[in-house]
Write a protein that holds these residues in place. Sequence first.
Motif, PDB file in Angstrom:
ATOM      1  N   ALA A  16      -1.111  13.432  -1.589  1.00  0.00           N
ATOM      2  CA  ALA A  16      -2.328  12.622  -1.493  1.00  0.00           C
ATOM      3  C   ALA A  16      -3.327  13.043  -2.564  1.00  0.00           C
ATOM      4  N   ASN A  36      -6.259   1.590  -3.426  1.00  0.00           N
ATOM      5  CA  ASN A  36      -5.895   1.982  -2.068  1.00  0.00           C
ATOM      6  C   ASN A  36      -4.817   3.058  -2.123  1.00  0.00           C
ATOM      7  N   GLY A  37      -5.051   4.139  -1.372  1.00  0.00           N
ATOM      8  CA  GLY A  37      -4.071   5.219  -1.353  1.00  0.00           C
ATOM      9  C   GLY A  37      -4.237   6.230  -2.478  1.00  0.00           C
ATOM     10  N   ALA A  38      -5.322   6.120  -3.263  1.00  0.00           N
ATOM     11  CA  ALA A  38      -5.516   7.016  -4.404  1.00  0.00           C
ATOM     12  C   ALA A  38      -5.871   8.437  -3.981  1.00  0.00           C
ATOM     13  N   GLY A  39      -6.382   8.602  -2.765  1.00  0.00           N
ATOM     14  CA  GLY A  39      -6.708   9.951  -2.293  1.00  0.00           C
ATOM     15  C   GLY A  39      -8.182  10.171  -1.999  1.00  0.00           C
ATOM     16  N   LYS A  40      -8.995   9.111  -2.049  1.00  0.00           N
ATOM     17  CA  LYS A  40     -10.438   9.260  -1.852  1.00  0.00           C
ATOM     18  C   LYS A  40     -10.774   9.788  -0.454  1.00  0.00           C
ATOM     19  N   SER A  41     -10.238   9.125   0.565  1.00  0.00           N
ATOM     20  CA  SER A  41     -10.572   9.546   1.929  1.00  0.00           C
ATOM     21  C   SER A  41     -10.002  10.923   2.238  1.00  0.00           C
ATOM     22  N   THR A  42      -8.878  11.261   1.620  1.00  0.00           N
ATOM     23  CA  THR A  42      -8.317  12.594   1.814  1.00  0.00           C
ATOM     24  C   THR A  42      -9.323  13.637   1.319  1.00  0.00           C
ATOM     25  N   GLN A  83     -14.609   6.747   6.651  1.00  0.00           N
ATOM     26  CA  GLN A  83     -14.225   5.356   6.385  1.00  0.00           C
ATOM     27  C   GLN A  83     -13.993   4.580   7.681  1.00  0.00           C
ATOM     28  N   HIS A 193     -15.342  -0.153  -2.670  1.00  0.00           N
ATOM     29  CA  HIS A 193     -14.500  -1.100  -3.406  1.00  0.00           C
ATOM     30  C   HIS A 193     -15.319  -2.303  -3.851  1.00  0.00           C
ATOM     31  N   TYR A 381       5.715   2.944   1.979  1.00  0.00           N
ATOM     32  CA  TYR A 381       4.761   2.879   3.092  1.00  0.00           C
ATOM     33  C   TYR A 381       5.320   2.149   4.300  1.00  0.00           C
ATOM     34  N   ARG A 384       6.372   4.161   7.204  1.00  0.00           N
ATOM     35  CA  ARG A 384       5.412   5.110   7.794  1.00  0.00           C
ATOM     36  C   ARG A 384       4.628   4.466   8.922  1.00  0.00           C
ATOM     37  N   ALA A 388      -0.815   6.744   9.144  1.00  0.00           N
ATOM     38  CA  ALA A 388      -0.677   7.577   7.951  1.00  0.00           C
ATOM     39  C   ALA A 388      -0.970   6.785   6.674  1.00  0.00           C
ATOM     40  N   SER A 390      -3.657   4.669   4.089  1.00  0.00           N
ATOM     41  CA  SER A 390      -5.072   4.649   3.721  1.00  0.00           C
ATOM     42  C   SER A 390      -5.712   3.407   4.336  1.00  0.00           C
ATOM     43  N   GLY A 392      -7.425   0.841   3.165  1.00  0.00           N
ATOM     44  CA  GLY A 392      -7.152  -0.446   2.530  1.00  0.00           C
ATOM     45  C   GLY A 392      -5.733  -0.909   2.797  1.00  0.00           C
TER      46      GLY A 392
HETATM   47  N1  LIG Z   1      -2.145  11.654   8.081  1.00  0.00           N
HETATM   48  C1  LIG Z   1      -1.408  11.284   7.023  1.00  0.00           C
HETATM   49  N2  LIG Z   1      -0.077  11.456   7.010  1.00  0.00           N
HETATM   50  C2  LIG Z   1       0.671  11.098   5.942  1.00  0.00           C
HETATM   51  N3  LIG Z   1       0.168  10.529   4.823  1.00  0.00           N
HETATM   52  C3  LIG Z   1      -1.144  10.327   4.762  1.00  0.00           C
HETATM   53  C4  LIG Z   1      -2.025  10.685   5.853  1.00  0.00           C
HETATM   54  N4  LIG Z   1      -3.283  10.355   5.507  1.00  0.00           N
HETATM   55  C5  LIG Z   1      -3.215   9.811   4.271  1.00  0.00           C
HETATM   56  N5  LIG Z   1      -1.932   9.802   3.812  1.00  0.00           N
HETATM   57  C6  LIG Z   1      -1.483   9.296   2.510  1.00  0.00           C
HETATM   58  O1  LIG Z   1      -2.252   9.930   1.499  1.00  0.00           O
HETATM   59  C7  LIG Z   1      -2.507   9.026   0.428  1.00  0.00           C
HETATM   60  C8  LIG Z   1      -4.001   8.964   0.147  1.00  0.00           C
HETATM   61  O2  LIG Z   1      -4.655   8.301   1.212  1.00  0.00           O
HETATM   62  P1  LIG Z   1      -6.232   8.130   1.285  1.00  0.00           P
HETATM   63  O3  LIG Z   1      -6.564   7.690   2.657  1.00  0.00           O
HETATM   64  O4  LIG Z   1      -6.886   9.366   0.785  1.00  0.00           O
HETATM   65  O5  LIG Z   1      -6.467   6.936   0.243  1.00  0.00           O
HETATM   66  P2  LIG Z   1      -7.832   6.227  -0.184  1.00  0.00           P
HETATM   67  O6  LIG Z   1      -8.041   6.504  -1.630  1.00  0.00           O
HETATM   68  O7  LIG Z   1      -8.924   6.595   0.733  1.00  0.00           O
HETATM   69  O8  LIG Z   1      -7.449   4.677  -0.041  1.00  0.00           O
HETATM   70  P3  LIG Z   1      -8.300   3.421   0.552  1.00  0.00           P
HETATM   71  O9  LIG Z   1      -9.094   2.877  -0.593  1.00  0.00           O
HETATM   72  O10 LIG Z   1      -7.260   2.439   0.964  1.00  0.00           O
HETATM   73  O11 LIG Z   1      -9.127   3.896   1.682  1.00  0.00           O
HETATM   74  C9  LIG Z   1      -1.889   7.692   0.840  1.00  0.00           C
HETATM   75  O12 LIG Z   1      -0.629   7.583   0.240  1.00  0.00           O
HETATM   76  C10 LIG Z   1      -1.753   7.811   2.343  1.00  0.00           C
HETATM   77  O13 LIG Z   1      -0.690   7.020   2.808  1.00  0.00           O
END
Ligand SMILES: Nc1ncnc2c1ncn2[C@@H]1O[C@H](COP(=O)(O)OP(=O)(O)OP(=O)(O)O)[C@@H](O)[C@H]1O
Length: 492
Positions: A16, A36-42, A83, A193, A381, A384, A388, A390, A392
Motif C-alpha cells: 500500500a 484510487n488505491g494509491a495509498g493516501k488513506s493508508t 475517509q 478528488h 481486487y 479481495r 480491503a 480503498s 474510491g
Molecule cells: N485492510 C486492508 N487489507 C488489504 N489491503 C488493503 C487494506 N487497506 C487498504 N488496502 C490496499 O492498500 C492500497 C491502498 O489503499 P488506500 O485506501 O490507502 O488508497 P487511497 O489512496 O486512499 O484510495 P482512495 O482514493 O480510493 O481512497 C489499496 O490497494 C488497497 O486495496
Amino acid sequence: MLEISGLSKSYGPVHALSDVTFSVEPGKVTALLGENGAGKSTLVKILSGLVTPTAGAIRVNGAPVDLSSPERASRSGVAVVQQEISVLPNLSVAENFMLTQPSRWLRRGSAPALCAPYLNRLGLGHVDPGTAVGELTIGERQLVEIARMLSQDARVLVLDEPTAALADSDIELVHKAVLRLASEGNVVLYITHRLNELDEICDAAVILRNGRLADQFETKDASLTRIVHAMIGRELDELYPDTPARADQALPAPVVRLKDVVAGGLASPVSLDLRPGEIVAVCGQLGSGFVEPLRAIAGVSPLSGGAIEFQGATASNAKAEAVAYCSDDRQLDGFFRDLPVWESMSAPGLAQSGLWGLVRPSRLRQSVDAIAERMTILPAYRERPVHALSGGNAQKVSIGKWLSSKPRILLLEEPTRGVDVGARAEIYRLLRALADDGLAILFASTDLDEVLGFGERVLVFHDNKLVHQAPSAELTRDQLATWITHGSIDRE
Ligand SMILES: Nc1ncnc2c1ncn2[C@@H]1O[C@H](COP(=O)(O)OP(=O)(O)OP(=O)(O)O)[C@@H](O)[C@H]1O
Ligand SMILES: [Mg+2]
C-alpha cells in the motif's frame, strides 16, 4: 513541520505504501493526491495510529511521535478526519466529541455546551448536541466529524476527503475552517478528488502513485495537466462524454413518470418524466430534498401525495420494473463488506443468471468481470473482500453491482464520490453507453461540475421545493450555484 521518511506498509502481498519520504510545512494547506488505491488513506491511518507501518519514521518538529494507538496519536497532537465516516451513530453528537479525548472533556465539564461553538463554525448551529448521530444525514455526519477535529487543539491536522459528500455552501465553511487552522501555524494535510479545491485552498501538493511518491510541488507552479498526469500516469482528454444531439420528440416514451409526488420532506409536489436514453441530474444543498425523487422511485421514501407511473401503469413494486438504486451510504448498503468483490457485484444479477434456481459461478464471474474491467476495478481486487479496498474502489463496487442486473432505471446518489478523475471518466463513458442502449439514469449530486457535465437536464431543489429545471447546456455553474443557495436567480 511533519516529516515522513521511508514509510512503507504492506498487507500481505499488497504494497500500500513503499518507501515514501516527504515533508509538510506548517502554515499552509498541503494536498495529498493520487488515484484510487494509491495509498493516501493508508498514510492517514498510520498518522492516526490505526495502522502500524511496516517500516519508516514520522517526526513532528524534529522529534519522533508516538503513533502506536489512536489515543497516543491524539495526545501527540495529530487529529484526523477519516475517509469513511467514523462518528458512531448510536451516540449523541456530544458523546462523539468526547470519544476522541474523554479525559479532557470530562475535566472541562458539560460536553454539549462545549461542542456547540465548533458545530456553529461549520453551519451546524441547528443540530442539538444531544441528537443521536444516526439521525443526521451523511453530510451532517461528515460535518460533525470535521467539527470534532476542530475541537482537538492539534498541531497536525489530516483530512481524508472531508468534502466528498458536501455541497458548495458547506464546503465553503470547511475551507474557511481549514485555512484558519493553517494560518494559525499548523500542519494541514488535505486529501481530495475534487481537483478544483487545489486552486481554492491548497498551497502545495504531494502525489502518490501505486504507494510511491510520484511528485511534489507548489500548486502555483503546476498546471492541472501536470497534476492529472502525475496522478494517473497519462493525460486525460475529456472527463465527460458528449451528449447525443437530438430533438425532444426523438426520445421514447417515459419509463417512469412522477406526477405531483410528495415524499420524504418535500414541501411541494414534484413532477418529472424520465425517458430511456436520458441522463438527468438533481441537485441542491444538503437537506434540500433533492434526493427525494430518487428515493420515491426506489420505494425508499413512501409517497404522501401524488403517484408514480412505470411505463404508464401505476406500479408499487419497483423491483418488477428493474429499478436499481444506489444510496449515498455505501458503507451501509453498498456491498457485502466481507465477501469478495465479485460476489458483491454479482448479487443483484443472481436472479437473472440462474436456471431453475441454480447458478453457475463461472458464468456469473464472466458477466461481473466485464463490468469490473470497464469500471477500472483491477483483476487483483476482484478476489479481495470489499473492506480491503480503498474508498474510491469500494464506490465503484457499489455502483457496478447494479449494472450486472441490467436495470432499466438507474438511480444514483453521489455516483462518483471519492472516485479518482481517471476512473470517473471511464464510469461516465460506461454509463453514457448504457443510456444510449436505453437505460434511463437519474442521479443526485453535490458536485456541480458533474451535474452540468454529465447531466443532460438539471432539476434544482431549494428548501424542499423544486425551484428550477433546465437543460444543462443552458446553465452556467454560477447560475446553478445561485439557484441552489437562493432558490431563485436575480434577473435584474
Ligand atoms: N485492510 C486492508 N487489507 C488489504 N489491503 C488493503 C487494506 N487497506 C487498504 N488496502 C490496499 O492498500 C492500497 C491502498 O489503499 P488506500 O485506501 O490507502 O488508497 P487511497 O489512496 O486512499 O484510495 P482512495 O482514493 O480510493 O481512497 C489499496 O490497494 C488497497 O486495496
Ligand atoms: Mg482513501
